[in-house]
Write a protein that holds these residues in place. Sequence first.
Motif, short mmCIF file in Angstrom:
data_model
loop_
_atom_site.label_atom_id
_atom_site.label_comp_id
_atom_site.label_asym_id
_atom_site.label_seq_id
_atom_site.Cartn_x
_atom_site.Cartn_y
_atom_site.Cartn_z
N GLY A 62 39.93 33.21 -47.30
CA GLY A 62 39.63 31.93 -47.90
C GLY A 62 40.33 30.83 -47.13
O GLY A 62 41.37 31.05 -46.51
N ALA A 63 39.73 29.67 -47.13
CA ALA A 63 40.32 28.52 -46.44
C ALA A 63 40.15 27.29 -47.31
O ALA A 63 39.18 27.18 -48.07
CB ALA A 63 39.66 28.30 -45.08
N CYS A 64 41.09 26.37 -47.21
CA CYS A 64 41.01 25.16 -48.03
C CYS A 64 41.64 24.00 -47.28
O CYS A 64 42.78 24.09 -46.80
CB CYS A 64 41.72 25.36 -49.37
N THR A 65 40.91 22.92 -47.16
CA THR A 65 41.46 21.70 -46.59
C THR A 65 42.11 20.89 -47.70
O THR A 65 41.58 20.83 -48.82
CB THR A 65 40.36 20.86 -45.93
N ALA A 66 43.26 20.30 -47.41
CA ALA A 66 43.99 19.50 -48.41
C ALA A 66 44.28 20.32 -49.65
O ALA A 66 44.13 19.84 -50.78
CB ALA A 66 43.21 18.23 -48.75
N ASN A 67 44.72 21.56 -49.46
CA ASN A 67 44.98 22.45 -50.60
C ASN A 67 45.99 21.83 -51.56
O ASN A 67 47.05 21.36 -51.17
CB ASN A 67 45.53 23.79 -50.08
N GLY A 68 45.64 21.83 -52.84
CA GLY A 68 46.52 21.29 -53.86
C GLY A 68 46.44 19.79 -54.03
O GLY A 68 47.18 19.21 -54.84
N LYS A 69 45.55 19.14 -53.28
CA LYS A 69 45.45 17.68 -53.35
C LYS A 69 44.06 17.27 -53.83
O LYS A 69 43.11 18.06 -53.82
CB LYS A 69 45.73 17.07 -51.97
#
Length: 233
Positions: free
Chosen positions: A91-98
């Motif tokens: 899995g990948a996430c840009t701006a994780n948690g934002k």
Amino acid sequence: MIRHFIMNGTRDKGIISKLMALQARVDAISEESRQISASISTIISSLSQSTKRSNLEVIDALPEPKRIKEERNGSGLVTNAEGFVVVHTDGACTANGKVGARAGVGVWWGDNSPSNLSRPVTGGRHTNNTAEIQAATLAIAQARGLGISKLDIHTDSQFTINCVTKWMRNWKCNNWQTADKKPVKNREDLEALDREMAKGQLLLRWTHVRGHSGIYGNEQADRLAVAGAKMNP
């Protein structure tokens, strides 16, 4: 109770003899009941452990190519020496948690495999953990469609493996609350994963691999996940 009566009650030898015989029978029944109960507990424990071993296995992190030889079977899928079809999920996430975070999932079966997946996360939670869970769920669903009976999921998400092997059972018993009585954040996705694992006969192995350490399958799954995150509007 009977012994107490004998010690403190009647002195009639005939009655005492009958009472002592009755007490012996009570003791024998109690001991037999205890043994039966112990045997049942042993059988249940054995069956439980057998079930765990039969459909779930975990391997700690090691660079897999150095440890288990893999080869392609007739359908082009990667199979290890033990007959498990190997799939890499990530899995990948840009701006994780934002605010504005965008997550994607990657499932890699092999070079140029038509089953390789790259897509955005579904639902309202866009985090790395959400993407990792959804990727594993998709891989299991695909395996069933491909007629696979033994699947080895390679993931760099220790969180996902811990959810499946350590935490999820207690969370379900506690109405999806953590030990400190807080709601489980990834409940919806974990329930979907749990339902997928419960379908049909599929022998599952979870192998934790080190992310971004040169493991080819993991790097390819990561590439697919990153591309999936970019598909979000």
